[in-house]
Design an enzyme around this catalytic site. Structure first.
Site, PDB file in Angstrom:
ATOM      1  CB  SER A 128      -0.845  -0.033   1.264  1.00  0.00           C
ATOM      2  OG  SER A 128      -1.355   1.238   1.553  1.00  0.00           O
ATOM      3  CE1 TYR A 154      -3.882  -2.122   5.467  1.00  0.00           C
ATOM      4  CE2 TYR A 154      -3.370   0.215   5.362  1.00  0.00           C
ATOM      5  CZ  TYR A 154      -3.618  -0.983   4.728  1.00  0.00           C
ATOM      6  OH  TYR A 154      -3.600  -1.043   3.360  1.00  0.00           O
ATOM      7  CE  LYS A 158      -1.442  -4.374   3.517  1.00  0.00           C
ATOM      8  NZ  LYS A 158      -1.709  -5.694   2.961  1.00  0.00           N
TER       9      LYS A 158
END
Ligand code: UD1
Length: 343
Positions: A128, A154, A158
């Site tokens: 992302s 979150y 990644k």
């Protein structure tokens, strides 16, 4: 007869996974989904069969469960893996960081362990633009500008995921690995049969807009209009989910060509930024509806402006967008309207 080229897609019943499923089939691959449907809906499976005219291949399992995932590897002779399975709600990740680390890192590690065991050397990872944190004034990010600290747990999953790929590839240099750094995927399949399926109140802008317009939600709040941007609202790079799905096929094809192994990190965006107010205006223009929205305070952790430098994705993967922003908004709206008849 040609042998099936089975591709494992973990999290394949999700928003990006389901659209990638369609594009894989269109490109001659045979996708197999591993997904326990915790964040998706059975309607997606039914409609994937409608779109493709083929019976879906799915293992309804938790991807962090090594033994169950191993059975899927035993059943199919996989040619490649696209790993989507992960949680993605930024706000929730701040409240429940361990849930994110356990699931997002756990599923990646188990999948990679099995990739070694079964010698499936082609691997695409769903990363992302969150790995860039808050970019400098330029706002256009190239692949080299990764931060080592994201804005949320979150986002950290990644970054850690990408670090795992780096270490893994060093130890297993024959692997052909591509991490695609998505910008903001929106839209839905042009058929209107699959699209984004938020569980509960959506966090992302487009489903929030369409659910407000259809009357499921009362009002959209624009998170801040005092940013240092032209109209004061945040700028993002919104990309049609079908274009993004096609980038996964291109990534697999790229991997097939790098015979001696490789690891690439590649932005997938349009290269153009749009503000929140621009998206709202475009939605109103296309649908001829008046959206009920108000300006509210900033949302914690929001980056003021970010969009992709797309030189690498166009050069290395020979990928370009086919859909416009208007297409994406229209398709998202069609999907929302179709969902109304399902409920
Ligand atoms: C974030 C992450 C992205 C991640 C995605 C998953 C960053 C930079 N981006 O995207 O990597 O994949 O979450 O969910 O960390 N907005 C409103 N009102 C709303 C909802 C959103 O004004 O009700 C605005 C936001 O402030 C933002 C834009 O719309 O400016 C897009 O928000 P959203 O769709 O949530 O995506 P990101 O936060 O950009």
């Amino acid at each position: 007869m040609q042998k099936d080229k089975y591709i494992l897609i973990t999290g394949g019943a999700g928003f990006i996974g389901s659209h990638t499923y369609v594009e894989l089939l269109n490109s001659g691959y045979t996708p197999v989904i591993a997904d326990d449907l915790r964040n998706s809906n059975r309607l997606v499976l039914k409609n994937l069969e409608k779109i493709t005219g083929k019976t879906i291949l799915i293992a309804e399992i938790d991807v962090t469960d090594f033994d169950k995932l191993e059975k899927v590897f035993e059943k199919y002779n996989f040619h490649g893996i696209i790993h989507f399975a992960a949680y993605k709600a930024v706000g929730e990740s701040v409240k429940e960081p361990l849930k994110y680390y356990e699931n997002n890192i756990g599923s990646l590690v188990q999948t990679l362990k099995l990739a070694i065991k079964f010698e499936v050397e082609s691997f695409v990872f769903s990363s992302s633009c969150t790995v860039y944190g808050a970019p400098d004034d330029k706002n256009e990010v190239t692949e080299e500008e990764v931060q080592l600290l994201a804005n949320s747990p979150y986002g950290q999953t990644k970054i850690i995921g990408e670090l795992i790929l780096r270490d893994f590839q060093k130890a297993n240099p024959n692997f052909k690995m591509v991490a695609l750094r998505y910008f903001n995927p929106i839209g839905a399949h042009p058929s209107g049969l699959i699209g984004e399926f938020p569980i509960g109140t959506p966090n992302n802008l487009l489903p929030y807009i369409t659910q407000t317009a259809i009357g499921k939600l009362n009002e959209l709040t624009v998170f801040g209009d005092d940013y240092n941007t032209e109209d004061g609202t945040c700028i993002r790079d919104y990309i049609h989910v079908c274009d993004l799905a096609k980038a996964h096929v291109k990534a697999l094809e790229f991997g097939e060509k790098c015979e001696n192994g490789c690891l690439e990190f590649i932005n997938v965006g349009t290269g153009k930024g749009n503000s929140v107010l621009e998206i709202i205006k475009q939605f109103e223009l296309l649908t001829k509806l008046k959206l009920n929205y108000k300006i509210g305070p900033r949302r914690e952790g929001d980056v003021p402006a970010i969009y992709a430098n797309t030189d690498k994705v166009s050069g290395l993967l020979n990928w370009r967008t086919e859909y416009t922003l208007s297409d994406a908004i229209e398709h998202a709206w069609n999907w929302e309207k179709n969902l109304q008849h399902e409920n």
